[in-house]
Design an enzyme around this catalytic site. Structure first.
Site, PDB file in Angstrom:
ATOM      1  N   GLU A   1       0.819  -1.216   0.000  1.00 14.76           N
ATOM      2  CA  GLU A   1       0.000   0.000   0.000  1.00 14.76           C
ATOM      3  C   GLU A   1       0.852   1.265   0.000  1.00 14.76           C
ATOM      4  O   GLU A   1       0.712   2.144   0.839  1.00 14.76           O
ATOM      5  CB  GLU A   1      -0.954  -0.029   1.202  1.00 14.76           C
ATOM      6  CG  GLU A   1      -1.972  -1.164   1.078  1.00 14.76           C
ATOM      7  CD  GLU A   1      -2.829  -1.358   2.315  1.00 14.76           C
ATOM      8  OE1 GLU A   1      -2.397  -0.977   3.418  1.00 14.76           O
ATOM      9  OE2 GLU A   1      -3.937  -1.914   2.185  1.00 14.76           O
TER      10      GLU A   1
ATOM     11  N   GLU B   1      -4.175 -10.320   0.690  1.00 14.94           N
ATOM     12  CA  GLU B   1      -4.991 -10.191   1.897  1.00 14.94           C
ATOM     13  C   GLU B   1      -6.422 -10.561   1.534  1.00 14.94           C
ATOM     14  O   GLU B   1      -6.937 -10.146   0.501  1.00 14.94           O
ATOM     15  CB  GLU B   1      -4.945  -8.764   2.462  1.00 14.94           C
ATOM     16  CG  GLU B   1      -3.569  -8.333   2.943  1.00 14.94           C
ATOM     17  CD  GLU B   1      -3.520  -6.874   3.415  1.00 14.94           C
ATOM     18  OE1 GLU B   1      -4.602  -6.296   3.676  1.00 14.94           O
ATOM     19  OE2 GLU B   1      -2.411  -6.319   3.504  1.00 14.94           O
TER      20      GLU B   1
END
Length: 998
Positions: free
Chosen positions: A443, A506
């Site tokens: 991220e 994820e």
């Protein structure tokens, strides 16, 4: 940065591989003098000097995170930078508080080190530091999740020396460390000194692919040697041996370091050998060889020795599959932060082994190191015990988000910082066979810096794929590694010409009571070759021990600091397991869905099919037990011999007994597979797979409902129905019965009342249900009619009619009372206004209140742990016994808990007397808790609630439901359960029987 290893002085010590035994090692862990201030400008002058007096400073243990020891405030935020929640301005730290700490320690350099080079190892320091030795500045370090090493030879002397470390909580590097975890500081990994001779090893790069159709091993390793003397040392020699797991030498060679025929010279020696018929390394069979490398001086004496574990393996992406040793393995993975409730971001070897053991118990085979390189010992344990590892660089700049104009991943000024962190990770960890892929971070946007990093990794180590989630489908990721896709999207990807493997970095956000639809993910994954699993978010609830009102709780964001402290509250409580490593109930669902032995039953032929889902391991170390249940009671069982079923093979075996054909009872068969012998960290008898099969359909229990003539007493607001030792009272103003009494014992204090709501789980909050349907907790029941009479079957019938939700629905409850206190409760919900704004309910059922002494439970249904419509494959049908105190799972933040699905009957007693609830034509859910709804859901806004602070009510609260909405399991910020697990605003009906127990 070099490969991670410790250089020993003898071959024997290198074999033992315990640096504490080496005379070239000095442990600096322990007590240091410590000074902390809210701003580095307030640090005392000359704190680094020998003359400075620190006797009045505090003592602080190293390693440790100082905020949890009373120095500053622990902060938890997810996306933002904790020091600049709004308007971050990299690289500047503009917070009015810029905490700093200074560590001082007097150490003793052994006299035996006089002719050695001396180094200091600082395992991990958050966020940046300056190092001083004997008052002199040595160097600076950043990157809080990799070690920094400095040579101190010119700074130290024999005897006493002073080491000083100045640490800043925040630095420019903090802009790359915005991970979703506690933002805390300090020296958080091991600190030690070590000594080396002037001629010594430096880097080691081992390459060990499989060749010749994965049968043989090709060993190549480069060993770098440094001559730190002002003379030529070309007569030094390196000898190397490769030993198998039994200690036998398979390869031996030596070379002279002629490249050291230069003062202050360096050289690299390369060794190569092809070895036939090697044992391959995999997570299933983590076979390790030992490479012994010794440096010998001209006299033939060993001056330095190291051992490196070697696993022969090949990792590569071929088309749309990721192949491990030629096989398209499935990654049954989890994300893991380094976290412990007592030691915080400091993790001991014992704690690591505990985590590994539980991962193995849960059938996990892979771990993503979110989002930073871990302590080196973790990789050694993964090599040894077998886990596939995604090694991830310490890069997350989430607070800058992903606009190419703003993200640091696309800012050339930040190229060096990105490259350095990625290179250092790869250089340190390159020799670990467990690392199957490199991840460039998390991220942090995408762009130039990650393009450069991808190219560098592929050039330096082409033996492993490179992945990065924010690359999405750009060229600089070898694998598509998305986060939190819907299961339907997996199928879409797999059926639309996939070009690369699809492995979720994820998924299945495990926040609170969660992980619904986990089975649905794997139903899809196992259908398509390009889908190869994923990594659950995440391993452990990151709660920290804290005392509140004299009780120990697991603290989370917002439990420290004042109202100005930024916090994302309990968003870091997302674990498969709890902070203390207790299993959350959804851990059992993980174990079930991740199991690698599949069972199918052919009822017609009376045969059981076993499928070995492993890719490398046979099933010779498993034994099996088959159990037949009749109405929940065991009537037959047998063990099955071990079957050496080869990987990816199926076999059909005869059952050890005939299947019943009796349709007057419900028969179910269970089979389980357990280890025959110890295996790695798992002990003999560990259950790793199970399944259940319905042999005959559910048969509702036949309850004798005999008519009876009751004594009816009407008062102003009550109606009493009684016969002999049985009495039941109705409040005619509310329609609810109370004081259900049998033989002088009150067995039900308050009778069944309509319930459409549950204490919201974290996923409900994330989906905004606290705003949208909070009103369902009080659905506005208005009694319209209360009618009572003798029914046609001779029972006494009470019919109550309610308006619900301001007339948008009606609820009719019909209660038929029979002899011996048996009560049939029929519940009917009808929608009257189909144009209303109501689109869902959370459950349809009834809530009762019973005396607190009725605290022992027996039920025939799913168990023993809680289950929900979208999370029940691991809760097998059986007869279970428990108690009220064990029904509520203490999720860190209070919420819905304890539900049981597919229940045929439940008995609740004080050990002798009580009640029995029996399903009629439809199976029911039930829960029994010592808490009111408002205890588990005090308001529609989340507060700093903790299960450990709950106070039990003076009664027990029983819910008998037709069904409850699933708990959901895609993400915790907007996604509802899969549509099939939602409960629409529509008509519902179910019934059950209440019977007294004596």
């Amino acid at each position: 940065m070099r490969a991670s290893y410790f250089p020993f002085e003898t071959k024997e010590l290198a074999t033992i591989n315990n640096r504490e035994l080496s005379e070239r090692f000095v442990n600096l862990n322990g007590t240091w003098k410590f000074f902390w201030t809210e701003h580095y400008r307030n640090l005392p002058e000359n704190f680094e000097t020998l003359q400075f007096e620190d006797k009045n400073w505090d003592n602080l243990k190293v390693p440790a995170n100082w905020e949890f020891h009373g120095y500053g405030t622990p902060i938890y935020v997810n996306h933002p930078f904790e020091f600049a929640v709004d308007n971050p301005n990299p690289p500047f730290i503009e917070n009015e508080k810029q905490p700093a700490g200074v560590y001082r320690k007097e150490i003793v350099i052994p006299d035996e080190w006089n002719d050695k080079r001396v180094f200091i190892h600082l395992g991990a320091v958050k966020s940046a530091f300056r190092l001083y030795v004997n008052g002199k500045y040595v160097g600076l370090g950043e990157d809080s999740k990799l070690e920094s090493e400095f040579e101190l030879t010119e700074f130290v002397k024999p005897g006493k020396n002073l080491i000083v470390v100045e640490v800043r909580r925040w630095s420019d590097g903090s802009y790359l460390e915005a991970q979703d975890f506690w933002r805390i500081s300090g020296i958080q990994r091991n600190v030690y000194l070590y000594a080396r001779p002037s001629v010594h090893f430096y880097d080691l790069f081992v390459k060990s692919p499989l060749v010749n159709n994965y049968k043989d091993g090709e060993l190549t390793f480069d060993i770098e040697i440094w001559n730190r003397e002002n003379k030529k040392n070309g007569d030094y020699r390196v000898e190397a041996k490769l030993l198998n797991g039994n200690g036998y030498t398979l390869y031996s060679s030596s070379q002279t370091a002629i490249g050291l025929n230069r003062k202050q010279g360096k050289t690299i020696l390369r060794f190569q050998e092809q070895l036939p018929n090697v044992h391959a390394w995999s997570a299933e069979k983590p076979y390790l060889y030992t490479l012994q490398i010794n440096l010998l001086d001209p006299n033939g004496d060993v001056v330095e020795s190291l051992n490196q574990k070697v696993g022969f393996r090949t990792y590569k992406v071929v088309g749309n599959q990721f192949l491990v040793n030629g096989e398209p393995v499935l990654f049954r993975g989890v994300n893991r932060h380094e976290s412990h409730p007592e030691t915080h971001h400091v993790v001991t070897e014992e704690q690591m082994i505990t985590d590994l053991r539980i991962m193995k118990q849960l059938n996990m085979n892979a771990v993503r190191l979110s989002h930073y390189p871990n302590d080196p010992r973790w990789y050694e344990l993964c090599d040894k015990y077998g886990l596939y590892v995604i090694d991830e660089a310490n890069i997350e700049s989430h607070g800058m988000y992903y606009d190419p104009e703003k993200t640091l991943g696309n800012d050339p000024e930040w190229e060096h910082a990105h490259m350095l962190r990625i290179k250092r990770m790869v250089e340190r960890d390159k020799n670990h066979p467990s690392i199957v892929a490199w991840s460039m971070g998390n991220e942090a946007g995408n762009g130039y810096n990650f393009y450069k990093a991808y190219n560098w990794i592929k050039g330096f180590d082409p033996s492993r794929p490179v992945q990065y989630e924010r690359s999405t489908t750009e060229w600089n990721t070898d694998i598509i590694v998305p986060q939190y896709p819907h299961p339907d999207y997996l199928e879409y990807y797999a059926t639309h010409n996939p070009k690369r493997p699809y492995i979720m970095s994820e998924y299945a956000h495990a926040m609170g009571n969660s992980m619904g639809n986990f089975k649905e993910y794997w139903d899809v994954i196992e259908k398509y070759p390009s889908l190869q699993g994923g990594y659950i978010w995440d391993w452990v609830d990151q709660g920290i021990y804290k005392e509140i009102n004299g009780k120990q709780v697991f603290g989370y964001g917002g439990d420290w600091g004042d109202e100005t402290t930024p916090s994302d509250n309990n968003f870091l409580i997302n674990g498969v397991i709890m902070p203390d490593r207790t299993w959350n109930p959804h851990a059992y669902e993980v174990r079930k869905v991740y199991q690698e032995i599949d069972f199918r039953l052919n009822i017609q032929e009376g045969k059981l099919e076993i499928f070995n889902e492993h890719f490398f391991k046979d099933l010779s170390n498993f034994n099996y037990k088959v159990v037949m249940l009749k109405n929940g009671k065991e009537v037959n069982s047998a063990g099955l011999e071990s079957i050496p079923l080869q990987p990816r093979n199926r076999t059909m075996i005869d059952l050890p007994f005939e299947l019943p054909k009796d349709t007057l009872a419900e028969y179910r068969m269970k089979v389980e597979a357990s280890l025959t012998h110890d295996e790695g960290l798992l002990t003999e008898g560990t259950k790793l797979a199970e399944e259940e099969f319905a042999i005959t359909p559910y048969v509702s229990e036949k309850i004798g409902l005999e008519p009876e003539t009751f004594e009816i007493t009407e008062n102003e607001n009550t109606l009493d129905v009684s016969k002999g030792s049985f009495t039941i009272k109705f409040d005619t103003s509310t329609g609810r019965f109370f004081d259900y009494t049998y033989k002088r014992d009150v067995l039900i204090k308050k009778g069944p009342e309509l319930s459409l709501f549950r204490p919201l789980v974290d996923n409900d909050f994330g989906a905004g249900l606290n705003k949208k349907i909070d009103y369902l907790k009080s659905p506005g029941l208005q009694l319209v009619d209360f009618d009572h009479s003798t029914a046609e079957d001779g029972s006494y019938k009470i019919v109550t009619l309610f308006d619900v939700l301001k007339g948008d629905a009606k609820f009719t409850q019909t209660i038929n009372i029979y002899a011996d206190g048996k009560v049939l409760v029929d519940n009917d919900f009808k929608v009257l206004n189909e144009e209303s704004e109501h689109n869902m309910v959370l459950k349809f059922g009834t809530s009762l209140v019973i005396p607190e002494n009725l605290d022992k439970i027996e039920w025939y249904g799913r168990g023993p742990w809680e289950s929900y419509e979208d999370r029940k494959s691991s809760a097998l049908v059986d007869i279970y016994r428990s108690s009220v105190e064990d029904q509520y799972h203490p999720y860190v933040r209070p919420q819905e808990s304890g539900n049981k699905t597919d229940v045929r009957w439940v008995k609740i007693t004080d050990g002798k007397n009580g009640i029995r609830i029996i399903a009629t034509d439809k199976l029911i859910d039930f829960s029994l808790l010592p808490y009111k709804l408002k205890d588990l859901y005090p308001t529609s806004e989340k507060g700093q609630e903790h299960s450990s602070l709950l106070v039990e009510d003076d009664a027990n609260h029983l819910d008998i439901d037709l069904q409850q909405m699933g708990v959901a399991g895609i993400n915790s910020w907007g996604t509802l359960p899969l549509e099939k697990y939602r409960m629409e605003f529509k008509d519902y009906n179910f019934s059950y029987i209440i019977s007294p127990v004596q």
